[in-house]
Write an enzyme that holds these catalytic residues in place. Structure first.
Site, PDB file in Angstrom:
ATOM      1  N   ASP A 138       3.933  31.330 -31.507  1.00  0.00           N
ATOM      2  CA  ASP A 138       2.542  31.070 -31.865  1.00  0.00           C
ATOM      3  C   ASP A 138       1.538  31.732 -30.937  1.00  0.00           C
ATOM      4  O   ASP A 138       0.374  31.897 -31.306  1.00  0.00           O
ATOM      5  CB  ASP A 138       2.291  29.558 -31.954  1.00  0.00           C
ATOM      6  CG  ASP A 138       2.922  29.001 -33.204  1.00  0.00           C
ATOM      7  OD1 ASP A 138       2.911  29.715 -34.212  1.00  0.00           O
ATOM      8  OD2 ASP A 138       3.445  27.883 -33.179  1.00  0.00           O
ATOM      9  N   HIS A 163       8.627  25.825 -25.185  1.00  0.00           N
ATOM     10  CA  HIS A 163       9.116  25.376 -26.494  1.00  0.00           C
ATOM     11  C   HIS A 163      10.089  24.225 -26.310  1.00  0.00           C
ATOM     12  O   HIS A 163      10.873  24.223 -25.363  1.00  0.00           O
ATOM     13  CB  HIS A 163       9.813  26.526 -27.239  1.00  0.00           C
ATOM     14  CG  HIS A 163       9.925  26.277 -28.708  1.00  0.00           C
ATOM     15  ND1 HIS A 163      10.912  25.498 -29.247  1.00  0.00           N
ATOM     16  CD2 HIS A 163       9.140  26.672 -29.738  1.00  0.00           C
ATOM     17  CE1 HIS A 163      10.751  25.446 -30.558  1.00  0.00           C
ATOM     18  NE2 HIS A 163       9.677  26.138 -30.885  1.00  0.00           N
TER      19      HIS A 163
HETATM   20  N1  CMC Z   1       1.825  25.255 -19.686  1.00  0.00           N
HETATM   21  C1  CMC Z   1       2.020  24.786 -18.442  1.00  0.00           C
HETATM   22  N2  CMC Z   1       3.061  24.012 -18.080  1.00  0.00           N
HETATM   23  C2  CMC Z   1       3.943  23.710 -19.034  1.00  0.00           C
HETATM   24  C3  CMC Z   1       3.809  24.167 -20.361  1.00  0.00           C
HETATM   25  C4  CMC Z   1       2.702  24.974 -20.667  1.00  0.00           C
HETATM   26  N3  CMC Z   1       2.515  25.450 -21.894  1.00  0.00           N
HETATM   27  N4  CMC Z   1       4.832  23.707 -21.104  1.00  0.00           N
HETATM   28  C5  CMC Z   1       5.587  22.995 -20.274  1.00  0.00           C
HETATM   29  N5  CMC Z   1       5.060  22.984 -19.018  1.00  0.00           N
HETATM   30  C6  CMC Z   1       5.629  22.379 -17.818  1.00  0.00           C
HETATM   31  C7  CMC Z   1       5.440  20.873 -17.804  1.00  0.00           C
HETATM   32  O1  CMC Z   1       4.252  20.512 -17.147  1.00  0.00           O
HETATM   33  C8  CMC Z   1       6.671  20.449 -17.051  1.00  0.00           C
HETATM   34  O2  CMC Z   1       6.463  20.699 -15.683  1.00  0.00           O
HETATM   35  P1  CMC Z   1       7.112  19.717 -14.568  1.00  0.00           P
HETATM   36  O3  CMC Z   1       8.601  19.873 -14.731  1.00  0.00           O
HETATM   37  O4  CMC Z   1       6.597  20.228 -13.276  1.00  0.00           O
HETATM   38  O5  CMC Z   1       6.636  18.339 -14.908  1.00  0.00           O
HETATM   39  C9  CMC Z   1       7.758  21.424 -17.525  1.00  0.00           C
HETATM   40  O6  CMC Z   1       7.041  22.607 -17.877  1.00  0.00           O
HETATM   41  C10 CMC Z   1       8.554  20.937 -18.733  1.00  0.00           C
HETATM   42  O7  CMC Z   1       7.633  20.552 -19.740  1.00  0.00           O
HETATM   43  P2  CMC Z   1       7.955  19.532 -20.923  1.00  0.00           P
HETATM   44  O8  CMC Z   1       6.676  18.918 -21.360  1.00  0.00           O
HETATM   45  O9  CMC Z   1       9.090  18.641 -20.532  1.00  0.00           O
HETATM   46  O10 CMC Z   1       8.500  20.497 -22.028  1.00  0.00           O
HETATM   47  P3  CMC Z   1       8.677  20.078 -23.528  1.00  0.00           P
HETATM   48  O11 CMC Z   1       9.925  20.704 -24.011  1.00  0.00           O
HETATM   49  O12 CMC Z   1       8.556  18.625 -23.739  1.00  0.00           O
HETATM   50  O13 CMC Z   1       7.406  20.730 -24.213  1.00  0.00           O
HETATM   51  C11 CMC Z   1       6.031  22.122 -25.504  1.00  0.00           C
HETATM   52  C12 CMC Z   1       7.474  21.800 -25.067  1.00  0.00           C
HETATM   53  C13 CMC Z   1       6.061  23.216 -26.550  1.00  0.00           C
HETATM   54  C14 CMC Z   1       5.414  20.856 -26.162  1.00  0.00           C
HETATM   55  C15 CMC Z   1       5.233  22.548 -24.260  1.00  0.00           C
HETATM   56  O14 CMC Z   1       5.849  23.665 -23.659  1.00  0.00           O
HETATM   57  C16 CMC Z   1       3.773  22.835 -24.573  1.00  0.00           C
HETATM   58  O15 CMC Z   1       2.959  21.907 -24.594  1.00  0.00           O
HETATM   59  N6  CMC Z   1       3.424  24.116 -24.855  1.00  0.00           N
HETATM   60  C17 CMC Z   1       2.080  24.478 -25.202  1.00  0.00           C
HETATM   61  C18 CMC Z   1       1.819  24.189 -26.675  1.00  0.00           C
HETATM   62  C19 CMC Z   1       2.512  25.196 -27.583  1.00  0.00           C
HETATM   63  O16 CMC Z   1       2.446  26.390 -27.392  1.00  0.00           O
HETATM   64  N7  CMC Z   1       3.169  24.664 -28.652  1.00  0.00           N
HETATM   65  C20 CMC Z   1       3.822  25.508 -29.666  1.00  0.00           C
HETATM   66  C21 CMC Z   1       5.301  25.451 -29.608  1.00  0.00           C
HETATM   67  S1  CMC Z   1       6.050  26.581 -30.776  1.00  0.00           S
HETATM   68  C22 CMC Z   1       5.775  25.854 -32.294  1.00  0.00           C
HETATM   69  C23 CMC Z   1       6.915  25.954 -33.278  1.00  0.00           C
HETATM   70  O17 CMC Z   1       8.045  26.313 -32.945  1.00  0.00           O
HETATM   71  O18 CMC Z   1       6.672  25.635 -34.436  1.00  0.00           O
END
Ligand code: CMC
Length: 431
Positions: free
Chosen positions: A366, A308
């Site tokens: 979710d 998240h």
């Molecule tokens: N699966 C695998 N690896 C992940 C995931 C995931 N779902 N999410 C983050 N990572 C890894 C990412 O590759 C990175 O690794 P590294 O440090 O080695 O490069 C690290 O974790 C940090 O990731 P980030 O992209 O900087 O994290 P973020 O805060 O920008 O992304 C997110 C948050 C929600 C977009 C992401 O976790 C994601 O894509 N999750 C899957 C989609 C999802 O479930 N979205 C719903 C969120 S809840 C909706 C709401 O609140 O309304």
């Protein structure tokens, strides 16, 4: 009186400006830089509003590091455990939980506004049968603007309240009708003896030909899901509603704009993506391969429903919905349905795997809401509509809060212009 300031100095001219700092009840203080253009002739640059507080609000507070979500000061876990969706709407809109009489009066309002103007039937009929429910939702909610001219004075408190009550009361009917239209099923009228959530389930799934039997655990699971999605501070769709509202647009048009924003896969589409991922995995035996893909730096695959942007410790909503989800699967005897077996195994592996632990990637709300909606028999293309149904409570409350402040200034971000410098027109023959 707060005298804290942050000084911004233009290093070229040496001119400084002391920006007042405003303290929050909870969370980070903010630097009030409204006077910057006048004082230093500069704007701030903050694409995606990553560091900009766009408004004052009393409605919701999130602390992502600590995993805290409060509505009107009440922790989300207490609200989910003890209150109903209508109580939460009352809290968001009026600022307080309702008394027993206020709750009865709110339910009475829901009863008197839950039906749709029969004219809307022809609006539904204009859609193709395979239209996406979100396309219909944007259209139908926007079309409500055409039915309530006499009570849409946005500067009139009572009119604003009436619009909010109409919207909250009609959203289950509108959403259920979207589903039934695409299926070619007859619309089912709401029933005043049913609760808000029961009514939605009834309008979705009952047949006029037989009595409908409710499953209490299913009703409870859906009620919890709606409470957990009711508001989430200044996210993209809520900010859209506020921005549309700042132009003095009518509330139905503003909420339609919010629905359009929610539709995007980066916002309201994650619960749907979770089920698509489970369908892609197909079998528990394919999970190790999938996890390996997710962990591979050169592969863009992500474990949907994990991680998240704001909650870096845990998503407080996920903690609650996880339990409800397990209860529901147990009650429906669905724990061994292939899709849910995959989900439970993914959850187990991810919670034990170093990759996810190190990066603090927990299941988010979710992950479970997708499983719950799927177990309830709600089709995949209705998932975001379910989110919209819940979030309407937050959208209309945030819109009302903004209008109540009075003297609303139209939202108008600035830009950093990087196009061509001023130049003279070149005649066609000389280009
Ligand atoms: N699966 C695998 N690896 C992940 C995931 C995931 N779902 N999410 C983050 N990572 C890894 C990412 O590759 C990175 O690794 P590294 O440090 O080695 O490069 C690290 O974790 C940090 O990731 P980030 O992209 O900087 O994290 P973020 O805060 O920008 O992304 C997110 C948050 C929600 C977009 C992401 O976790 C994601 O894509 N999750 C899957 C989609 C999802 O479930 N979205 C719903 C969120 S809840 C909706 C709401 O609140 O309304």
């Amino acid at each position: 009186m707060n005298t804290k300031t942050v000084t911004i100095t233009d290093d070229t001219t040496g001119k400084s400006f002391k920006c007042p700092v405003r303290e929050a009840v909870h969370g980070h203080p903010v630097i009030d830089c409204q006077a910057l253009p006048k004082e230093l002739g500069m704007f701030t640059f903050d694409p995606a509003f990553m560091t900009t507080a766009s408004c004052e609000s009393k409605i919701t507070f999130i602390d992502g590091d600590k995993g805290i979500l409060l509505h009107g000061g009440y922790p989300i876990d207490q609200l989910a455990e003890k209150s109903s969706f209508l109580e939460v709407f009352h809290l968001l809109f009026y600022g307080e939980l309702p008394s027993a009489e206020q709750l009865i009066s709110l339910k009475t309002s829901m009863n008197s506004h839950s039906m749709l103007h029969e004219g809307l039937r022809s609006v539904y009929n204009g859609f193709r049968r395979d239209a996406h429910p979100m396309a219909m939702l944007v259209g139908i909610v926007g079309a409500l603007s055409a039915y309530y001219h006499d009570s849409m004075d946005i500067n009139n408190k009572r009119h604003r309240e009436l619009c909010a009550l109409r919207l909250i009361a009609k959203m289950p009917t509108i959403a259920a009708n979207c589903y039934r239209y695409t299926k070619g099923l007859p619309y089912v009228y709401p029933r005043n003896d049913l609760s808000y959530v029961e009514n939605f389930i009834y309008m979705m799934f009952s047949a006029p030909t037989e009595e409908y039997k409710f499953n209490k655990t299913a009703v409870h699971a859906l009620e919890t899901m709606l409470i957990l999605h009711a508001d989430h501070e200044q996210n993209a769709s809520t900010s859209t509603v506020r921005l549309a509202g700042s132009s003095q647009a009518n509330p139905f048009a503003c909420i339609a704009a919010g629905i359009a924003t929610l539709w995007g896969p980066a916002h309201g589409g994650a619960n749907e993506a979770v089920i698509r991922m489970l369908q892609e995995i197909q079998d528990v035996k394919n999970i190790p391969d999938y996890i390996a893909r997710v962990k591979d730096k050169n592969n863009p695959t992500r474990l949907m429903g994990f991680g998240h942007r704001v909650y870096k410790n845990f998503d407080p909503r996920a903690k609650i919905i996880n339990q409800v989800c397990h209860e529901l699967l147990h009650e429906l005897n669905a724990e061994h349905a292939p899709l849910f077996e995959i989900a439970m195994e993914l959850e187990r592996i991810a919670l034990e795997d170093e990759y996810f632990i190190e990066r603090k990637l927990y299941p988010n709300v979710d992950f479970y809401s997708g499983i719950i909606l799927s177990a309830l028999g709600i089709p995949l293309n209705m998932f975001t509509a379910m989110f919209a149904l819940a979030r309407t409570a937050g959208w209309i409350s945030q819109w009302n809060e903004m209008m109540e402040e009075g003297n609303v200034k139209i939202g108008r971000p600035r830009q950093l212009y990087v196009g061509a410098a001023m130049r003279d027109y070149v005649d066609l023959g000389k280009r």
